[in-house]
Enzyme design. Sequence first.
Site, mmCIF file in Angstrom:
data_model
loop_
_atom_site.group_PDB
_atom_site.id
_atom_site.type_symbol
_atom_site.label_atom_id
_atom_site.label_comp_id
_atom_site.label_asym_id
_atom_site.label_seq_id
_atom_site.Cartn_x
_atom_site.Cartn_y
_atom_site.Cartn_z
ATOM 1 N N ASP A 311 0.841 -1.181 0.000
ATOM 2 C CA ASP A 311 0.000 0.000 0.000
ATOM 3 C C ASP A 311 0.886 1.243 0.000
ATOM 4 O O ASP A 311 1.913 1.282 0.671
ATOM 5 C CB ASP A 311 -0.902 -0.006 1.238
ATOM 6 C CG ASP A 311 -1.884 1.147 1.219
ATOM 7 O OD1 ASP A 311 -2.567 1.318 0.203
ATOM 8 O OD2 ASP A 311 -1.942 1.879 2.218
ATOM 9 N N GLU A 352 0.203 19.031 7.385
ATOM 10 C CA GLU A 352 0.765 19.799 6.274
ATOM 11 C C GLU A 352 1.309 21.133 6.766
ATOM 12 O O GLU A 352 2.394 21.581 6.356
ATOM 13 C CB GLU A 352 -0.299 20.029 5.197
ATOM 14 C CG GLU A 352 -0.696 18.786 4.424
ATOM 15 C CD GLU A 352 -1.717 17.943 5.178
ATOM 16 O OE1 GLU A 352 -2.100 18.347 6.302
ATOM 17 O OE2 GLU A 352 -2.117 16.885 4.652
ATOM 18 N N SER A 380 -9.960 25.316 7.869
ATOM 19 C CA SER A 380 -11.296 24.726 7.893
ATOM 20 C C SER A 380 -11.601 24.169 6.515
ATOM 21 O O SER A 380 -11.113 24.670 5.496
ATOM 22 C CB SER A 380 -12.358 25.759 8.287
ATOM 23 O OG SER A 380 -12.581 26.683 7.232
ATOM 24 N N THR A 383 -13.398 26.942 4.162
ATOM 25 C CA THR A 383 -12.601 28.003 3.524
ATOM 26 C C THR A 383 -11.385 27.449 2.800
ATOM 27 O O THR A 383 -10.895 28.056 1.851
ATOM 28 C CB THR A 383 -12.132 29.012 4.575
ATOM 29 O OG1 THR A 383 -11.240 28.356 5.504
ATOM 30 C CG2 THR A 383 -13.311 29.593 5.334
ATOM 31 N N LEU A 385 -8.484 27.495 3.896
ATOM 32 C CA LEU A 385 -7.443 28.490 4.150
ATOM 33 C C LEU A 385 -7.010 28.389 5.600
ATOM 34 O O LEU A 385 -7.746 27.906 6.465
ATOM 35 C CB LEU A 385 -7.955 29.907 3.884
ATOM 36 C CG LEU A 385 -8.411 30.269 2.469
ATOM 37 C CD1 LEU A 385 -9.012 31.671 2.482
ATOM 38 C CD2 LEU A 385 -7.239 30.203 1.499
ATOM 39 N N ASP A 520 -5.246 -3.768 6.426
ATOM 40 C CA ASP A 520 -5.824 -3.637 7.757
ATOM 41 C C ASP A 520 -7.341 -3.499 7.746
ATOM 42 O O ASP A 520 -7.988 -3.644 8.779
ATOM 43 C CB ASP A 520 -5.217 -2.444 8.501
ATOM 44 C CG ASP A 520 -5.413 -1.131 7.741
ATOM 45 O OD1 ASP A 520 -6.042 -1.147 6.663
ATOM 46 O OD2 ASP A 520 -4.926 -0.090 8.229
#
Length: 684
Positions: A311, A352, A380, A383, A385, A520
Amino acid sequence: MNRSTVAAATQPQSPAGATLSALWRPALLQAFVKLDPRRLLRSPVLLVVELCAVLTTGLCLLPDPAVSAGVAVQIAVWLWFTLLFANFAEALAEGRGRARADSLKAGSQGLQARRQCADGSFETVAATALRKGDVVRVEAGQMIPGDGEVCEGIAAVNEAAITGESAPVIRESGGDRSAVTGNTLVVSDWLLIEITTDPGESTLDRMIALVEGAKRQKTPNEVALDILLIGLTMVFLLVVVTLQPFARFSGQSLPLVFLLALLVTLIPTTIAGLLSAIGIAGMDRLVRLNVVAKSGRAVEAAGDVHVLLLDKTGTITFGNRRCSALHAAPGVSDAQMAEGALLASLGDETAEGRSVVEFIRPLFSIDEPATERWQSVPFSAQTRLSGVDLDQQSYRKGAVDSLLAFIGQSRAQLAPALAEHIERIAQSGGTPLLVCRDRQLLGVIHLKDVVKPGIRERFEQLRKLGIRTVMVTGDNPLTAAAIAAEAGVDDVLAEATPQKKLARIRQEQADGRLVAMCGDGANDAPALAQADVGVAMNDGTQAAREAANMVDLDSDPTKLLDIVRIGKELLVTRGALTTFSIANDVAKYFAILPALFAAVYPSLGVLNVMNLASPQSAILSAIVFNALIIIVLIPLALRGVRVQADSAAQLLRRNVLIYGLGGLVVPFIGIKAIDIVLTALHLV
């Protein structure tokens, strides 16, 4: 069980068990216990050795003018030593895991469980009284009494007693993280668990049986090798039986003690004495890797695997997209772009966002403002952003279209150089994030699914061993191809579904290849069941664990590569020592017979190239060498022959040169050295 006892029980144990210095005494005792003929029925060659030792011991009481009593006694003693050394090798292999097994047993002794009754109440029972289908409630500070599935609740579980990893993991009902393992500790909240195994069938029980070697069944290769060894024993038995008529034809007679000793030296006692130890040590290495195999056949299959299905997420890549590059917009310096991207990511708690900060900090010296000076704007899904407001300035980063909408621009208004960077990132399978300060574009961040360090080199080693790697991913073909090229896999299965995985495995098997894969989820169960080596993650679903023939207690998909290595080591070790043993027997045949028959056929004296002192010395030297060589090879049998990244033909050539040639040369040197010592000490 109180909290302090639980804490002690869940401390990580040394996976290697005890040291060899602490194991040799109990192993020596077990070597005598294993002299029971009923135990030796599993090894017919060693049973023949015991019969010869018994007969030789009896012949010591019957004087034979052709053999001195001292030599006859020495031969009998060394025949028993040969048998004891072979038993000692097996006992030592079993004992390496016994310390860990004892700690696992200690952690489960006296364990209690709160079992749910039909009326919804709970009763306290011994954990050993639980049966499949029972429901138990486990609260913080209590041990989970058996393998099961979480029916209700969410809690942090410490699995150190099983995996050695002290960091708690989250277990909850539903999804792919609902499976729990017996003898692990709930450290927070509570769980309602349905027991999924009967006594003696849990992961803990399997681990104990594996490390002790108590229930290890012989694998198909071992059975085949046993048949070969029995065949060779019959051949040499026929050879030895026919020697006496030849001797009588010349008016001479060979002592029965010599013939019994000769039979033991010629039959493949070396590999017969080490075969069980090799298998147990291989399983022990698997257990130390925190992998439970449901059968030895699966371990052997791992050594013969031709295709690995891996995977992408979490195995080949880290699983979270990470920052890999920054591209400044025209008119913006690299330092300005880095500062804007760093500030826009300070309050972003996503993986990230943290990766952007980690990428920039070592490359640029930027004065980061105190926390109280800026106000975070969290990411969020609406948005798309995130950023901060600092000293009347706003810093934002986000998806291209979302950030362009935020600053009131369209893609057509982007600078050509910046648009080119965005297009190139997207085509490579990465994710572009725009960065702005006060609605002015600073540049683009390149996020990509980062390939784990060293994974390309590991795939190259597998390729040299003749194993082809296939990356399995749900990504689109373009993204999948980019990651596959960077990782160095041989093939890729993009947009994979359960049906596609199963079809690919069946196709590979139809072409005569053995296939290994890991998974899994419940959707992996069909493919895991179809694969020759199916490795399920311990924190995955019950369906996956039941379908697979191996369970990884650490839930680390990359371990599939190590499982293949251990399987290869097991097969190569068995092949190397078998080659050495057979070559050894051939060498002893030509080393001993000329000296033994020199008195019967004087013309054979010219073949006595080692110039052994006498027939008695030749036989006794061979018996001593035959016993000692087992002791010399025990460390190699336990450690295993290291597998190098070579093709099957190169491995075969290496084994023949090292162990085949070594098996031919070593007996001549060893028997001659022992002959000199025996003669010098006047023992013959």
